[in-house]
Scaffold this motif. Structure first.
Motif, PDB file in Angstrom:
ATOM      1  N   TYR A 119       0.929  -1.259  -0.091  1.00 37.77           N
ATOM      2  CA  TYR A 119       0.200  -0.070  -0.018  1.00 37.77           C
ATOM      3  C   TYR A 119       0.998   1.466  -0.086  1.00 37.77           C
ATOM      4  CZ  TYR A 119      -3.588  -3.347   1.487  1.00 37.77           C
ATOM      5  OH  TYR A 119      -4.618  -4.131   1.585  1.00 37.77           O
ATOM      6  N   THR A 120       1.834   1.366  -0.902  1.00 44.32           N
ATOM      7  CA  THR A 120       2.605   2.445  -0.974  1.00 44.32           C
ATOM      8  C   THR A 120       3.280   2.360  -2.379  1.00 44.32           C
ATOM      9  OG1 THR A 120       4.801   3.281  -0.107  1.00 44.32           O
ATOM     10  CG2 THR A 120       4.387   1.067   0.040  1.00 44.32           C
ATOM     11  N   ALA A 121       4.094   3.506  -2.668  1.00 45.97           N
ATOM     12  CA  ALA A 121       4.802   3.653  -4.115  1.00 45.97           C
ATOM     13  C   ALA A 121       6.245   3.536  -3.419  1.00 45.97           C
ATOM     14  CB  ALA A 121       4.617   5.049  -4.722  1.00 45.97           C
ATOM     15  N   GLU A 122       6.509   3.152  -2.383  1.00 47.87           N
ATOM     16  CA  GLU A 122       7.885   3.031  -1.932  1.00 47.87           C
ATOM     17  C   GLU A 122       8.388   1.530  -2.475  1.00 47.87           C
ATOM     18  OE1 GLU A 122      10.056   5.003  -0.124  1.00 47.87           O
ATOM     19  OE2 GLU A 122       8.511   6.581  -0.195  1.00 47.87           O
ATOM     20  N   ASN A 123       9.633   1.389  -2.394  1.00 44.84           N
ATOM     21  CA  ASN A 123      10.184   0.241  -2.990  1.00 44.84           C
ATOM     22  C   ASN A 123      10.863  -0.902  -2.101  1.00 44.84           C
ATOM     23  OD1 ASN A 123      10.512  -0.966  -5.763  1.00 44.84           O
ATOM     24  ND2 ASN A 123      12.721  -0.382  -5.717  1.00 44.84           N
ATOM     25  N   ASN A 124      10.393  -0.683  -0.776  1.00 43.48           N
ATOM     26  CA  ASN A 124      11.065  -1.562   0.176  1.00 43.48           C
ATOM     27  C   ASN A 124      10.936  -3.228   0.002  1.00 43.48           C
ATOM     28  OD1 ASN A 124      12.129   0.604   1.722  1.00 43.48           O
ATOM     29  ND2 ASN A 124      10.157   0.995   2.829  1.00 43.48           N
ATOM     30  N   SER A 125       9.763  -3.289  -0.581  1.00 45.80           N
ATOM     31  CA  SER A 125       9.292  -4.703  -0.339  1.00 45.80           C
ATOM     32  C   SER A 125      10.093  -5.443  -1.822  1.00 45.80           C
ATOM     33  CB  SER A 125       7.900  -5.072  -1.020  1.00 45.80           C
ATOM     34  OG  SER A 125       7.022  -4.790   0.383  1.00 45.80           O
ATOM     35  N   VAL A 126      10.147  -4.656  -3.050  1.00 49.28           N
ATOM     36  CA  VAL A 126      10.497  -5.517  -4.071  1.00 49.28           C
ATOM     37  C   VAL A 126      12.329  -5.564  -3.738  1.00 49.28           C
ATOM     38  CG1 VAL A 126      11.474  -4.908  -6.396  1.00 49.28           C
ATOM     39  CG2 VAL A 126       9.250  -4.527  -5.591  1.00 49.28           C
ATOM     40  N   GLU A 127      12.702  -4.387  -3.131  1.00 54.71           N
ATOM     41  CA  GLU A 127      14.414  -4.537  -2.581  1.00 54.71           C
ATOM     42  C   GLU A 127      14.525  -5.867  -2.054  1.00 54.71           C
ATOM     43  OE1 GLU A 127      16.031  -1.454  -0.405  1.00 54.71           O
ATOM     44  OE2 GLU A 127      15.647   0.012  -2.147  1.00 54.71           O
ATOM     45  N   GLN A 128      13.570  -6.038  -0.774  1.00 50.89           N
ATOM     46  CA  GLN A 128      14.051  -7.355  -0.032  1.00 50.89           C
ATOM     47  C   GLN A 128      13.656  -8.514  -0.679  1.00 50.89           C
ATOM     48  OE1 GLN A 128      15.932  -6.822   2.796  1.00 50.89           O
ATOM     49  NE2 GLN A 128      15.739  -9.113   2.871  1.00 50.89           N
ATOM     50  N   ALA A 129      12.727  -8.340  -1.378  1.00 52.04           N
ATOM     51  CA  ALA A 129      12.448  -9.692  -2.308  1.00 52.04           C
ATOM     52  C   ALA A 129      13.397  -9.823  -3.111  1.00 52.04           C
ATOM     53  CB  ALA A 129      11.215  -9.374  -2.879  1.00 52.04           C
ATOM     54  N   GLN A 130      14.212  -9.127  -3.846  1.00 51.33           N
ATOM     55  CA  GLN A 130      14.950  -9.387  -4.868  1.00 51.33           C
ATOM     56  C   GLN A 130      16.203  -9.981  -3.857  1.00 51.33           C
ATOM     57  OE1 GLN A 130      15.110  -5.821  -6.676  1.00 51.33           O
ATOM     58  NE2 GLN A 130      14.399  -6.255  -8.568  1.00 51.33           N
ATOM     59  N   ASN A 131      16.638  -9.510  -2.682  1.00 48.51           N
ATOM     60  CA  ASN A 131      17.632 -10.075  -1.887  1.00 48.51           C
ATOM     61  C   ASN A 131      17.609 -11.264  -1.516  1.00 48.51           C
ATOM     62  OD1 ASN A 131      19.071  -7.501  -1.828  1.00 48.51           O
ATOM     63  ND2 ASN A 131      18.096  -6.654  -0.142  1.00 48.51           N
ATOM     64  N   ASP A 132      16.224 -11.608  -1.404  1.00 52.70           N
ATOM     65  CA  ASP A 132      16.081 -13.218  -0.616  1.00 52.70           C
ATOM     66  C   ASP A 132      15.659 -14.045  -1.720  1.00 52.70           C
ATOM     67  OD1 ASP A 132      16.828 -12.685   1.986  1.00 52.70           O
ATOM     68  OD2 ASP A 132      14.856 -11.839   2.402  1.00 52.70           O
ATOM     69  N   ASN A 133      15.433 -13.773  -2.967  1.00 52.79           N
ATOM     70  CA  ASN A 133      15.131 -14.449  -3.989  1.00 52.79           C
ATOM     71  C   ASN A 133      13.819 -14.786  -4.045  1.00 52.79           C
ATOM     72  OD1 ASN A 133      15.179 -15.899  -6.475  1.00 52.79           O
ATOM     73  ND2 ASN A 133      16.372 -17.764  -5.660  1.00 52.79           N
ATOM     74  N   PHE A 134      12.716 -13.921  -3.614  1.00 52.03           N
ATOM     75  CA  PHE A 134      11.222 -13.981  -3.636  1.00 52.03           C
ATOM     76  C   PHE A 134      10.808 -12.979  -4.611  1.00 52.03           C
ATOM     77  CE2 PHE A 134      11.182 -15.648   0.872  1.00 52.03           C
ATOM     78  CZ  PHE A 134       9.671 -16.235   0.730  1.00 52.03           C
ATOM     79  N   LYS A 135       9.294 -13.738  -4.960  1.00 53.90           N
ATOM     80  CA  LYS A 135       8.645 -12.844  -5.657  1.00 53.90           C
ATOM     81  C   LYS A 135       7.495 -12.439  -4.888  1.00 53.90           C
ATOM     82  CE  LYS A 135      10.766 -14.884  -9.773  1.00 53.90           C
ATOM     83  NZ  LYS A 135      10.760 -15.830 -10.974  1.00 53.90           N
ATOM     84  N   LEU A 136       6.717 -11.540  -5.450  1.00 46.35           N
ATOM     85  CA  LEU A 136       5.516 -10.905  -4.569  1.00 46.35           C
ATOM     86  C   LEU A 136       4.213 -11.193  -4.995  1.00 46.35           C
ATOM     87  CD1 LEU A 136       7.289  -7.824  -2.945  1.00 46.35           C
ATOM     88  CD2 LEU A 136       7.273 -10.417  -1.871  1.00 46.35           C
ATOM     89  N   PHE A 137       3.262 -11.733  -4.619  1.00 45.63           N
ATOM     90  CA  PHE A 137       2.042 -11.702  -5.212  1.00 45.63           C
ATOM     91  C   PHE A 137       1.007 -10.634  -4.322  1.00 45.63           C
ATOM     92  CE2 PHE A 137      -2.684 -13.355  -5.054  1.00 45.63           C
ATOM     93  CZ  PHE A 137      -2.994 -12.844  -6.245  1.00 45.63           C
TER      94      PHE A 137
END
Ligand code: ZN
Length: 353
Positions: A39-57
């Motif tokens: 619920y944001t335009a910030e990029n925190n989730s994508v950054e951490q997902a990339q670090n931990d080899n996750f994709k996000l639904f």
């Protein structure tokens, strides 16, 4: 002959070691968090997902008003447009205008617009059955016939309906009788949804029955039950439901505590359930990113993902702040772990983040 036996021994030892992942494999295995919120335009989730080899639904949810639904759709579309290799997302629809005849056509056209924008599914939330009332103050349940044209539309297109309907069974108990601390914490903070305090609302059983009647009416609809389909309290009950409704799968988001709780005394039963229903289960967390506390938030993402990895892949003795008591991890075979973390999502949603 002796050499051959030695060789067979070495090979079988090798394959045994390779049957399970280790903690060190966490970063190298492809993983999808199949229940996430941005619920944001910030990029925190994508950054951490990339670090931990996750994709996000990332799931859009009709909570907090229709403007928020539209705003979140824009954030999610932007996240996917910018990171199509990391983010996939669901649409949702509002109940504003429910009493008007045009609601159905307007809702279908909004859904089609969201799908054209890149959403891959549609979410319905517990406000249906627990909050929303029509103009005559009648509580609307998920099996209301007015939803059926919308669900038929999804079924025809092969678009999954993602449903958080009802609540954990704990919701109908007093706080001090709840089996997990995530539930007693959530309902102490959100008394409006604590059904033990609102006996005028439908019971747990009535919520489940309304959901099942909707599925009976829409047998071709692909239904993804959020939070273990609100059958989190018993793997036996969830197994029966899976057997009855073959077009369904579930995420385990925000219900790891209930799995830990059942694992304390019945680890083999829980493990056998995971193996038997390995094609119907998806890993998810229900983490909500509101764009706040970047670093602390990312640490929490990482720690949550790592704790659940340990539970699913190892047989380590574990404790959790979600429950009292110790339990051992399930140590599921690699093939099952791969399905829970990625293969099932791709199959059920027919799309890749
Ligand atoms: Zn959620």
């Amino acid at each position: 002959m002796k050499k051959l036996i030695n060789l067979v021994l070495i090979i079988s030892l090798f394959s045994c070691q390779n049957k399970y992942y280790t903690m060190d494999d966490f970063a190298s295995v492809e993983k999808i968090d199949a229940h996430y919120h941005i619920y944001t335009a910030e990029n925190n989730s994508v950054e951490q997902a990339q670090n931990d080899n996750f994709k996000l639904f990332a799931i859009n949810t009709y909570s907090g008003g229709c403007e928020r639904v539209v705003e979140d759709h824009r954030w999610l579309k932007a996240a996917r447009d910018n990171h199509p290799d990391v983010v996939a997302y669901s649409a949702t629809f509002c109940l504003d205008g429910w009493d008007e005849p045009a609601w159905t056509a307007n809702t279908i056209s909004w859904i089609d617009q969201c799908l054209a924008d890149g959403a891959n599914s549609v979410k319905v939330w517990k406000n249906i059955g627990m909050e929303f009332r029509n103009k005559d103050s009648v509580l609307i349940m998920i099996d209301d016939a007015k939803f059926d044209p919308v669900f038929q539309h999804l079924a025809e297109k092969g678009i999954p309906l993602v449903g958080h309907l009802g609540e954990p069974k704990n919701c109908w108990l007093p706080l001090d009788e709840m089996t997990t601390k995530n539930d007693s914490g959530y309902f102490s903070r959100n008394p409006q949804y604590h059904m033990f305090m609102h006996p005028e609302f439908p019971s747990y059983e009535e919520q489940m029955a309304a959901r099942d009647r909707m599925l009976d009416t829409n047998p071709d609809l692909i239904f993804i039950g959020c939070h273990l389909a609100s059958l989190e309290w018993s793997v036996d009950e969830l197994a029966k439901w899976f057997d009855k409704y073959p077009n369904t799968a579930v995420d385990m988001a925000a219900r790891m505590g209930q799995l830990f709780y059942q694992t304390v005394n019945e680890r083999e039963k829980v493990r056998n359930f995971f193996i038997k229903y390995q094609d119907r289960l998806m890993y998810g967390t229900d983490i909500i990113d509101r764009g706040e506390n970047g670093e602390a938030f990312q640490r929490r993402m990482h720690e949550t993902w790592l704790r659940d990895w340990e539970y699913l892949i190892s047989d380590n003795k574990m404790t959790s702040n979600l429950i009292n008591g110790e339990f051992n991890g399930l140590q599921l075979p690699k093939e099952v772990v791969n399905k829970i973390y990625a293969v099932n999502y791709k199959k059920w949603f027919k799309s890749l983040p």
